[in-house]
Design a protein around this motif. Structure first.
Motif, short mmCIF file in Angstrom:
data_model
loop_
_atom_site.label_atom_id
_atom_site.label_comp_id
_atom_site.label_asym_id
_atom_site.label_seq_id
_atom_site.Cartn_x
_atom_site.Cartn_y
_atom_site.Cartn_z
N TYR A 79 0.70 -1.23 0.06
CA TYR A 79 -0.11 -0.36 0.22
C TYR A 79 0.96 1.51 -0.41
O TYR A 79 1.95 1.31 0.94
N ARG A 80 0.50 1.63 -1.37
CA ARG A 80 1.51 3.31 -1.50
C ARG A 80 0.53 3.96 -1.09
O ARG A 80 -0.12 4.84 -2.04
N CYS A 81 1.04 5.53 -0.74
CA CYS A 81 0.52 7.05 -0.07
C CYS A 81 1.71 7.92 -1.20
O CYS A 81 2.71 8.18 -0.97
N PHE A 82 0.50 8.31 -2.55
CA PHE A 82 0.96 10.06 -2.81
C PHE A 82 0.50 11.34 -3.01
O PHE A 82 -0.24 10.88 -2.70
N LEU A 83 0.76 11.85 -2.22
CA LEU A 83 0.31 13.73 -2.49
C LEU A 83 0.09 14.51 -3.48
O LEU A 83 0.83 14.47 -3.97
N VAL A 84 -1.07 14.46 -3.39
CA VAL A 84 -1.45 15.45 -4.38
C VAL A 84 -2.27 16.56 -4.18
O VAL A 84 -3.07 16.17 -3.73
N ASP A 85 -2.37 17.87 -5.07
CA ASP A 85 -3.07 19.36 -4.50
C ASP A 85 -3.65 19.08 -5.98
O ASP A 85 -3.31 19.74 -6.85
N PRO A 86 -5.16 19.49 -5.03
CA PRO A 86 -6.09 19.82 -6.11
C PRO A 86 -5.86 21.23 -6.78
O PRO A 86 -6.92 21.73 -7.62
N LYS A 87 -4.87 22.22 -5.24
CA LYS A 87 -5.48 23.49 -5.20
C LYS A 87 -6.71 24.32 -5.24
O LYS A 87 -7.32 25.14 -6.57
N ILE A 88 -7.32 23.94 -4.27
CA ILE A 88 -8.13 24.28 -3.86
C ILE A 88 -8.83 25.70 -3.30
O ILE A 88 -7.61 25.66 -2.69
N THR A 89 -8.67 26.83 -3.29
CA THR A 89 -8.65 28.29 -3.83
C THR A 89 -9.87 29.15 -3.18
O THR A 89 -10.34 29.72 -2.19
N SER A 90 -11.02 28.19 -2.84
CA SER A 90 -12.56 28.44 -2.75
C SER A 90 -13.56 27.59 -2.20
O SER A 90 -13.18 26.33 -2.36
N PRO A 91 -14.58 27.15 -1.14
CA PRO A 91 -15.19 26.31 -0.84
C PRO A 91 -15.77 25.76 -1.95
O PRO A 91 -16.48 25.78 -2.96
N SER A 92 -15.28 23.97 -2.00
CA SER A 92 -15.82 22.82 -2.59
C SER A 92 -16.24 22.04 -2.01
O SER A 92 -16.04 21.31 -1.13
N TYR A 93 -17.31 21.01 -3.13
CA TYR A 93 -17.53 20.00 -2.79
C TYR A 93 -16.85 19.08 -4.01
O TYR A 93 -16.84 19.29 -5.04
N LEU A 94 -16.36 17.88 -3.94
CA LEU A 94 -16.44 16.72 -4.64
C LEU A 94 -17.79 16.07 -4.98
O LEU A 94 -18.47 15.45 -3.69
N THR A 95 -18.03 16.22 -5.72
CA THR A 95 -19.38 15.69 -6.49
C THR A 95 -19.00 14.70 -6.64
O THR A 95 -20.93 14.02 -7.94
N GLY A 96 -18.26 14.20 -7.65
CA GLY A 96 -18.15 12.60 -8.42
C GLY A 96 -16.51 12.96 -8.57
O GLY A 96 -15.73 13.30 -8.46
#
Length: 387
Positions: A79-96
């Motif tokens: 099991y390997r973990c990788f850090l990724v940045d979605p660069k969210i700058t305003s309130p957001s929701y993951l809808t899919g």
């Protein structure tokens, strides 16, 4: 999947085959088979995503570099973990979301953990302190106070949540991409590389979005060797110790914890196990799913079993590892405080001789473990924690 299995309410996005959680009918599932192969997934590009809805945008995140997995502890899984940045700058929701496995020959499943802004520094420090790409992470992400917001398993494509439903993604949030690599084909040795990615579907908070949670329902695994099998790992204590050796103390102790919580502290060897979970408060459920490994035969989730008002939320009588898509309910279901939700799983040790990748391994008494040759019994109910 080990550290979180005993928590009744946790945040998880179980992916489905372009199915909406808002009560839409699920996509047609491929026929189930009583014998399924180990990771013989269909080749070719993934299906195109559904069109964006009003206010949504796509963000695609990719592993920084190709990674060559290494299985520790004499096992065949990492099991390997990788850090990724979605660069969210305003309130957001993951809808899919739509996970895009680059090398399906070795990718067993993937989980995405949201790291809140206040935990970002710890996540970056962990990443920086570990040589190479990412860090090893059996159980969860290794970052405190993370939240499970997306998942991929065979048979799943894009998840498209119902209108005005989503997972909170505050500004400054990061994601940890945890990938389970199955190296049974190479006997645990390093070989091919992987550079998978995920396509996020993000929306703002106008109109208002209802935040989702998921109820995780786990049961023990107490599957003895068949009468035709023998060997050191057919002893339960040796098998539990072996899981701990391969995956660490947290994962190694999962089975005993489940036996304590679900079976009164006494292991009950057999093909079928269950566990009951009292609801801590009201909830509305939109969809259900089940997760087992290659020895799984069937999985069921029931509400208030044995009572006049009993209902079935999920029933998969012939489990197929390569069809783990989300099953939306025909209509949202209300759950009340004190209701009992039961998950029941049946496994079959006889399948070991029928599956090429398991046939080469020594027989074992199967308990809960993170490896492809180990087993899980995990029911998932996705919904809101407001009645």
């Amino acid at each position: 999947m080990s550290k979180r299995i005993v928590v009744v309410v946790a945040v998880l996005a179980m992916v489905g085959a372009s199915a909406a959680c808002g009560g839409a009918s699920p996509a047609a599932a491929p026929p189930s088979s009583p014998v399924h192969s180990a990771h013989e997934h269909a080749a070719g590009p993934p299906p195109s995503p559904e069109p964006l809805r009003a206010g949504e945008r796509f963000v695609t995140l990719k592993m920084p570099e190709p990674y060559q997995p290494v299985a520790p502890g004499g096992g065949t899984d990492e099991y390997r973990c990788f850090l990724v940045d979605p660069k969210i700058t305003s309130p957001s929701y993951l809808t899919g979301s739509q996970f895009l496995p680059q090398n399906q020959d070795i990718v067993h499943h993937a989980i995405f953990f949201r790291i809140a802004p206040e935990g970002a520094a710890k996540a970056r420090a962990l990443d920086k302190s570990t040589p190479g790409e990412g860090w090893q992470c059996f159980g969860d992400s290794g970052v405190p106070n993370d939240a499970w917001v997306a998942h991929w398993a065979p048979g799943a494509n894009e998840v498209l949540l119902g209108e005005h439903l989503g997972y909170e993604m505050p500004p400054g949030s990061l994601l940890v991409m945890q990938v389970h690599y199955n190296l049974l084909a190479t006997g645990g040795k390093s070989g091919p590389t992987d550079q998978s990615s995920i396509r996020l579907r993000l929306a703002g908070d106008t109109p208002p979005v209802t935040p989702l949670d998921t109820f995780q329902l786990a049961a023990p695994i107490e599957l003895p060797c068949t009468a035709q099998e023998s060997g050191p790992l057919c002893d339960r204590a040796a098998a539990v110790q072996d899981v701990g050796k391969r995956f660490g103390e947290d994962v190694g102790g999962t089975e005993e914890h489940l036996v304590s919580e679900c079976s009164g502290g006494q292991p009950v060897p057999g093909t079928t196990q269950h566990c009951d979970y009292p609801m801590p408060g009201p909830a509305t459920v939109y969809a259900a799913a089940g997760h087992m490994h290659l020895l799984g035969r069937s999985i069921k989730i029931e509400l208030n079993p044995g009572t006049a008002g009993a209902k079935t939320l999920l029933d998969i009588p012939q489990y197929n590892f390569d069809d783990q898509a989300l099953r939306p309910l025909a209509a949202p279901m209300k759950l009340n405080r004190g209701d009992v939700v039961r998950v029941t799983c049946t496994h079959d040790a006889g399948l070991r001789k029928l599956l090429p990748q398991l046939r080469q391994l020594p027989p074992r008494y199967v308990v809960w473990g993170d490896g492809t040759a180990d087993e899980m019994c995990l029911g998932l109910l996705i919904g809101t924690t407001a009645g």
